[in-house]
Design a protein around this motif. Sequence first.
Motif, mmCIF file in Angstrom:
data_model
loop_
_atom_site.group_PDB
_atom_site.id
_atom_site.type_symbol
_atom_site.label_atom_id
_atom_site.label_comp_id
_atom_site.label_asym_id
_atom_site.label_seq_id
_atom_site.Cartn_x
_atom_site.Cartn_y
_atom_site.Cartn_z
ATOM 1 N N SER A 114 5.384 16.593 3.272
ATOM 2 C CA SER A 114 6.600 15.723 3.583
ATOM 3 C C SER A 114 7.002 15.935 5.259
ATOM 4 O O SER A 114 7.638 15.146 5.807
ATOM 5 N N ASP B 22 1.442 5.747 5.265
ATOM 6 C CA ASP B 22 1.537 4.415 4.613
ATOM 7 C C ASP B 22 0.251 3.784 4.794
ATOM 8 O O ASP B 22 -0.113 3.509 6.026
ATOM 9 N N ALA C 99 6.114 9.046 8.464
ATOM 10 C CA ALA C 99 5.721 8.004 7.323
ATOM 11 C C ALA C 99 4.641 7.043 7.680
ATOM 12 O O ALA C 99 3.887 6.559 6.871
ATOM 13 N N GLU C 100 4.719 6.662 9.093
ATOM 14 C CA GLU C 100 3.669 5.763 9.630
ATOM 15 C C GLU C 100 2.212 6.199 9.535
ATOM 16 O O GLU C 100 1.283 5.576 9.218
ATOM 17 N N LEU D 178 -0.732 6.124 -0.236
ATOM 18 C CA LEU D 178 -0.589 7.004 0.654
ATOM 19 C C LEU D 178 -2.089 7.415 1.135
ATOM 20 O O LEU D 178 -2.954 7.543 0.401
#
Length: 515
Positions: A47, A55, A51-52, A199
Amino acid sequence: MNQAQMTPDVIVIGAGGSGAALAARLSEDPDRTVLVLESGPVPRQLSAFPAELLDARLVPGARPGSPAVRRYPAHLTPRRPYTVVRGRFLGGSTTVNGGYFVRARREDFDRWSAAGGAAWSYDGVLPFLRSLETDLDHGTDASHGAAGPMRVRRTDLRHPAAVAFRDAARHLGFPPEPDKNAEQEPGFGPVPCNVVDGLRLNTGIGYLLPALDRPNLTVRGGSTVRRIVIEHGRATGVVVQRAGHDGHRELVKCGEVVLCAGALRSPQLLHLSGVGPRGDLDRLGIPVVRDAPAVGVRFGDHPQVVLEWRPRAPLPEPVGSWLGGALHLPSSDGRHPGGDLEILQSLVPLSGLVGGTVTVPGAPLPFLVSVQSPCLGGRMRIRSADPDVPPSLDYNYLRTPEDRRRMREAVRTAAALLATPAFDRVSAGRVEPIPGTLDEDRSLDTWIDARLGTSHHTCATVPMGTAVDPYGRVHGIRGLRVADTSILPSAPLRGPAATAVLIGELIADAMRSAG
């Protein structure tokens, strides 16, 4: 400069494709203490990754402003300056690349085993290839594993552009290759990726995050190694600079050093530590510890150009990965039957890959067209005794008539795919090159020169045989190994991410067997 209190058995420099695998495997022995020094950030749980970087529909390394990469100025040809990048984050380049996880070919291992012996034969490495993966498509069989740290799944070919690519390849007579990790005849098929449910599961996630609670394993981020300390012919520690410590440096002693900093940084660190060509080190005032003419001099990589086409109508966003299918084929000279040309399909516009967005209305879609021959045309040279000054990198792409012929052949094959009735269902035509340019060799060469890029597949800067032994031990220096794509004698016929992990596994096994 202070000496750190901890004295680990092994220091691993770099937590990338090879380093994460090697460190995790070494730390499975509870009596062996392992310290990993990574110059980039080290999140402690999934976590905490931006995020980039997770992805898989994006390629973080393609973004000019990405903070997760180290940049190296280079020349692809004398008239083509370029910036190449390498990951600087937990997982290294497996965190910022496209998630492509395709094995090298048997032909590659035949070539490498000439320098590395039976350990580097295809049959010798197959147990490691199986044990490093959890193949979610094939499970456990003679070629695949189902219990390894790297989760592998092939790209979904249901996107309309991927369907068109498949049908176009079939129309032109290229064979299907449904499993590019099983030594099938080269052809069209989905791309094995370390991507699951959208992911990108890099080696840091696969290997190190599950191991962080081991008391014998320490992984430090923001820790840049400045040089390796070599005393009386033996590596005894490293000098490391910690981020946020005002330039403070510390000496960390250890029993053995393993360089896993990548094919550009590892040879530079050897040079800075006095291991390299005597003339280059003398020129910069670096005391010579070991005159090693083969270290950090030559390299191999793969030239690439982008060929774009216009969708006839808006297409859906890709699901899960930016990649569609891939076509591998041998060039017409027949020298590499395993396939030395690659046409890789992107389902995200080039402007989206660069800009960090999946959808760009009205933008064309690209093929990444590359020649993956195992040549060693690149030249590397250290420029400064300052570790922050990158080496000089001259790729010397397309320097021979054969190099140019292969590149033209790959581009023309991509154009032929777009000209099939199958592709015409989704395509309004290619953007470039125009027909006159495509048909005339000199004009096409000029077009390629102006758009030339690289696949970022650098290998062979500290090659097996001349610089290290089959298990990465640096000739003439005790307690020092290199374990990354530097040690490959030449670049593989496929992108090297899976091979980098293999190197970490193979050398860790050798170290554990040695006690």
